[in-house]
Design an enzyme around this catalytic site. Structure first.
Site, mmCIF file in Angstrom:
data_model
loop_
_atom_site.group_PDB
_atom_site.id
_atom_site.type_symbol
_atom_site.label_atom_id
_atom_site.label_comp_id
_atom_site.label_asym_id
_atom_site.label_seq_id
_atom_site.Cartn_x
_atom_site.Cartn_y
_atom_site.Cartn_z
ATOM 1 N N ASN A 128 2.053 7.573 -0.590
ATOM 2 C CA ASN A 128 2.668 6.463 -1.332
ATOM 3 C C ASN A 128 2.932 6.951 -2.755
ATOM 4 O OD1 ASN A 128 3.341 4.101 -2.641
ATOM 5 N ND2 ASN A 128 1.296 3.200 -2.545
ATOM 6 N N TRP A 129 4.183 7.233 -3.030
ATOM 7 C CA TRP A 129 4.519 7.821 -4.332
ATOM 8 C C TRP A 129 4.581 6.776 -5.442
ATOM 9 C CZ3 TRP A 129 9.041 11.769 -3.004
ATOM 10 C CH2 TRP A 129 8.530 12.741 -2.128
ATOM 11 N N LYS A 130 4.455 5.523 -5.070
ATOM 12 C CA LYS A 130 4.528 4.410 -6.043
ATOM 13 C C LYS A 130 5.784 4.555 -6.914
ATOM 14 C CE LYS A 130 -0.446 4.179 -5.896
ATOM 15 N NZ LYS A 130 -1.633 3.498 -6.375
ATOM 16 N N HIS A 190 0.258 -4.128 -0.139
ATOM 17 C CA HIS A 190 -0.519 -3.219 -0.995
ATOM 18 C C HIS A 190 -1.199 -4.046 -2.086
ATOM 19 C CE1 HIS A 190 -1.501 -0.054 -3.847
ATOM 20 N NE2 HIS A 190 -1.350 0.805 -2.848
ATOM 21 N N GLU A 206 -1.616 -3.571 -5.111
ATOM 22 C CA GLU A 206 -0.857 -3.689 -6.376
ATOM 23 C C GLU A 206 0.190 -4.793 -6.266
ATOM 24 O OE1 GLU A 206 0.219 0.455 -6.803
ATOM 25 O OE2 GLU A 206 -1.868 0.926 -7.275
ATOM 26 N N GLU A 214 -7.986 -0.411 2.224
ATOM 27 C CA GLU A 214 -7.929 0.141 0.873
ATOM 28 C C GLU A 214 -8.772 -0.728 -0.065
ATOM 29 O OE1 GLU A 214 -4.379 2.806 0.155
ATOM 30 O OE2 GLU A 214 -3.750 0.804 -0.375
ATOM 31 N N GLY A 220 -6.717 4.405 -7.191
ATOM 32 C CA GLY A 220 -6.342 4.973 -8.489
ATOM 33 C C GLY A 220 -7.503 5.090 -9.465
ATOM 34 N N SER A 269 -8.306 6.726 -3.563
ATOM 35 C CA SER A 269 -8.797 7.969 -4.166
ATOM 36 C C SER A 269 -9.110 9.057 -3.142
ATOM 37 C CB SER A 269 -10.011 7.687 -5.070
ATOM 38 O OG SER A 269 -9.613 6.869 -6.165
ATOM 39 N N GLY A 284 -2.286 7.831 -2.523
ATOM 40 C CA GLY A 284 -1.448 7.532 -3.687
ATOM 41 C C GLY A 284 -1.327 8.748 -4.580
ATOM 42 N N GLY A 285 -2.132 8.796 -5.633
ATOM 43 C CA GLY A 285 -2.041 9.842 -6.655
ATOM 44 C C GLY A 285 -1.940 11.254 -6.107
HETATM 45 C C1 PEP Z 1 -2.606 3.732 -2.814
HETATM 46 O O1 PEP Z 1 -1.799 3.548 -3.697
HETATM 47 O O2 PEP Z 1 -2.445 3.202 -1.710
HETATM 48 C C2 PEP Z 1 -3.756 4.584 -3.089
HETATM 49 C C3 PEP Z 1 -4.674 4.697 -2.176
HETATM 50 O O3 PEP Z 1 -3.800 5.212 -4.313
HETATM 51 P P1 PEP Z 1 -4.821 6.377 -4.760
HETATM 52 O O4 PEP Z 1 -4.857 7.377 -3.632
HETATM 53 O O5 PEP Z 1 -4.212 6.933 -5.992
HETATM 54 O O6 PEP Z 1 -6.140 5.749 -4.964
#
Ligand code: PEP
Length: 252
Positions: free
Chosen positions: A9-11, A95, A97, A167, A173, A213, A234-235
């Protein structure tokens, strides 16, 4: 049995040229990673470019969000049909966010999920508790509420097409992942909720991803945790070598 699924997930990262570069590196590095499904979810504006890079490879395309109507006066929104036309086969729904920053209720998530399924997209339904909810012992109740509302009313054959991503909001994040035991505990509960909703056979076939994470240094342990059938990243999905290292952990 479905293969493990790893989603990047590149956000809101990745102008076209960056997205092209990142997708190319991931394409090159993932060529031999058989037995695992890999999805890239760039921003809407990079879907076209990533689709071009991914053509003929093992990479599938996903979107980060969707509206529930097919078309209409919904400024700024994108319909499931538009995503399918743009080459997406997956879409992230609910999600944290989106839930937190854009006030998406369980009801809205349900509408998005149903609309995505009707258009032939595979929704990746995100569920997860906040730290406060975990601290006060409400984790399982929150998960059951999110999952129950989203899947209630769906045919069993539709539930089979939904990918679930656990999640924990406190892990997204933050650099603070759930332990393998914490993830397994919730995944087991999700599996039993799926059994109640769709029966044992369908529940056994559903993939439950862990997200929050995930990094190269914790992916191996998380990949071995009970009931973890993939990862939503994500990151770490913004660096090809990190993302590939994570994918490698899920190769059977
Ligand atoms: C996400 O955005 O779904 C996520 C899990 O982010 P991160 O891996 O950065 O915690």
């Amino acid at each position: 049995m479905k293969p493990p699924l790893v989603v990047g997930n590149w956000k809101m990262h990745g102008a076209e040229s960056e997205a092209r570069r990142l997708a190319r590196r991931i394409r090159r590095g993932s060529g031999r990673m058989r037995g695992v499904e890999i999805v890239l979810a760039p921003p809407f504006t990079a879907l076209h470019e990533v689709r071009r890079v991914a053509r003929g490879s093992r990479l599938a395309l996903g979107a980060q969000d969707v509206h529930w109507e097919a078309q209409g006066a919904f400024t700024g929104e994108i319909s499931p049909q538009m995503l399918a036309e743009a080459g997406c086969s997956f879409v992230i729904v609910g999600h944290s966010e989106r839930r937190r920053l854009f006030h998406e209720s369980n009801q809205i998530v349900t509408q998005k999920l149903s609309a995505a399924l009707l258009s032939g997209l595979r929704p990746i339904l995100c569920v997860g508790e906040t730290w406060e909810e975990r601290r006060t012992g409400k984790t399982m109740r929150v998960i059951a509420g999110q999952l129950g509302t989203a899947l209630k009313g769906l045919e069993k054959s539709a539930i089979e097409k939904v990918e679930i991503a656990y999640e924990p909001v406190w892990a997204i994040g933050t650099g603070r992942n759930a332990t393998a035991d914490q993830a397994s505990e919730v995944h087991l509960r999700i599996r039993s909720l799926l059994k109640e909703l769709a029966g044992t056979r369908i529940a056994a076939g559903c993939r439950i991803l862990y997200g929050g994470s995930v990094r190269p240094d914790n992916a191996a342990e998380l990949s071995r945790a009970r009931e973890v059938s993939g990862a939503l990243v994500g990151g770490a999905s913004l660096k090809a070598e990190d993302f590939l290292a994570i994918v490698r952990c899920f190769v059977p």
